[in-house]
Design an enzyme around this catalytic site. Structure first.
Site, PDB file in Angstrom:
ATOM      1  N   CYS A  83       0.808  -1.231   0.000  1.00  0.00           N
ATOM      2  CA  CYS A  83       0.000   0.000   0.000  1.00  0.00           C
ATOM      3  C   CYS A  83       0.839   1.279   0.000  1.00  0.00           C
ATOM      4  O   CYS A  83       0.304   2.357  -0.209  1.00  0.00           O
ATOM      5  CB  CYS A  83      -0.923   0.015   1.210  1.00  0.00           C
ATOM      6  SG  CYS A  83       0.011   0.023   2.752  1.00  0.00           S
TER       7      CYS A  83
ATOM      8  N   ASP B 223       2.316   2.548   2.628  1.00  0.00           N
ATOM      9  CA  ASP B 223       2.303   3.207   3.937  1.00  0.00           C
ATOM     10  C   ASP B 223       3.633   2.997   4.670  1.00  0.00           C
ATOM     11  O   ASP B 223       4.369   2.064   4.369  1.00  0.00           O
ATOM     12  CB  ASP B 223       1.133   2.689   4.786  1.00  0.00           C
ATOM     13  CG  ASP B 223      -0.203   3.145   4.229  1.00  0.00           C
ATOM     14  OD1 ASP B 223      -0.205   4.151   3.499  1.00  0.00           O
ATOM     15  OD2 ASP B 223      -1.217   2.505   4.504  1.00  0.00           O
TER      16      ASP B 223
ATOM     17  N   CYS C 251      -2.998   2.715   7.972  1.00  0.00           N
ATOM     18  CA  CYS C 251      -4.442   2.563   8.178  1.00  0.00           C
ATOM     19  C   CYS C 251      -4.763   2.162   9.617  1.00  0.00           C
ATOM     20  O   CYS C 251      -3.868   2.004  10.451  1.00  0.00           O
ATOM     21  CB  CYS C 251      -4.959   1.508   7.215  1.00  0.00           C
ATOM     22  SG  CYS C 251      -4.324  -0.119   7.645  1.00  0.00           S
TER      23      CYS C 251
ATOM     24  N   CYS D 190      -0.850  -5.250   6.729  1.00  0.00           N
ATOM     25  CA  CYS D 190      -0.619  -4.034   7.527  1.00  0.00           C
ATOM     26  C   CYS D 190       0.121  -4.369   8.827  1.00  0.00           C
ATOM     27  O   CYS D 190       0.876  -3.548   9.350  1.00  0.00           O
ATOM     28  CB  CYS D 190      -1.940  -3.358   7.867  1.00  0.00           C
ATOM     29  SG  CYS D 190      -3.045  -3.181   6.453  1.00  0.00           S
TER      30      CYS D 190
HETATM   31 FE1  FES Z   1      -1.351   0.423   4.340  1.00  0.00          FE
HETATM   32 FE2  FES Z   1      -2.838  -0.839   6.101  1.00  0.00          FE
HETATM   33  S1  FES Z   1      -3.421  -0.252   4.084  1.00  0.00           S
HETATM   34  S2  FES Z   1      -0.815  -0.217   6.319  1.00  0.00           S
END
Ligand code: FES
Length: 134
Positions: A33, A35, A58, A102
């Protein structure tokens, strides 16, 4: 989608922030993702005395990081290295399958922070400018 325990950890996350002059720090990104997670540790005599996290992530990333940091405080660095994302997810009584990735962020950031701690102990300096995607 999320169970009550995850929602609680997300709504009231523990150990958010940054330790000043940490003994170990690790930042990783999630290849799925994009992140990012950063963990800082206070370590004395190989025991984790404090752990804090910051994330661009998230709800699942926040809940698992909060839980993982709570779990590693009091552990030796060797014990913390054995903490898996699966164990953190178990502690939270499960995550939706599409959110399991995640939970990898906290595990990997803790490992990286311990790697940094060990490198510092040996007088080495790890280049922390690159975010490793896991
Ligand atoms: Fe990126 Fe959860 S969607 S850490």
């Amino acid at each position: 989608m999320y169970n009550q325990k995850v929602l609680e950890a997300f709504a009231h996350p523990q150990n958010v922030g940054e330790i000043e002059n940490p003994d170990g720090e690790g930042t990783v990104g999630n290849a799925t993702c994009g992140d990012i997670m950063r963990i800082t540790l206070r370590i004395e005599n190989d025991v984790i005395k404090d752990a804090k996290f910051q994330t661009f992530g998230c709800a699942a990333a926040i809940a698992t990081s909060s839980t993982a940091t709570q779990m590693v405080i009091g552990m030796t660095v060797d014990e913390a290295l054995k903490l898996t994302n699966a164990r953190v997810v178990e502690e939270l009584e499960g995550l939706p399958p599409q959110k399991i990735h995640c939970s990898v962020l906290a595990e990997e950031a803790i490992k990286k922070a311990i790697e940094d701690y060990r490198a510092k102990q040996q007088g080495k300096n790890i280049d922390k400018s690159n975010v490793e995607y896991v």
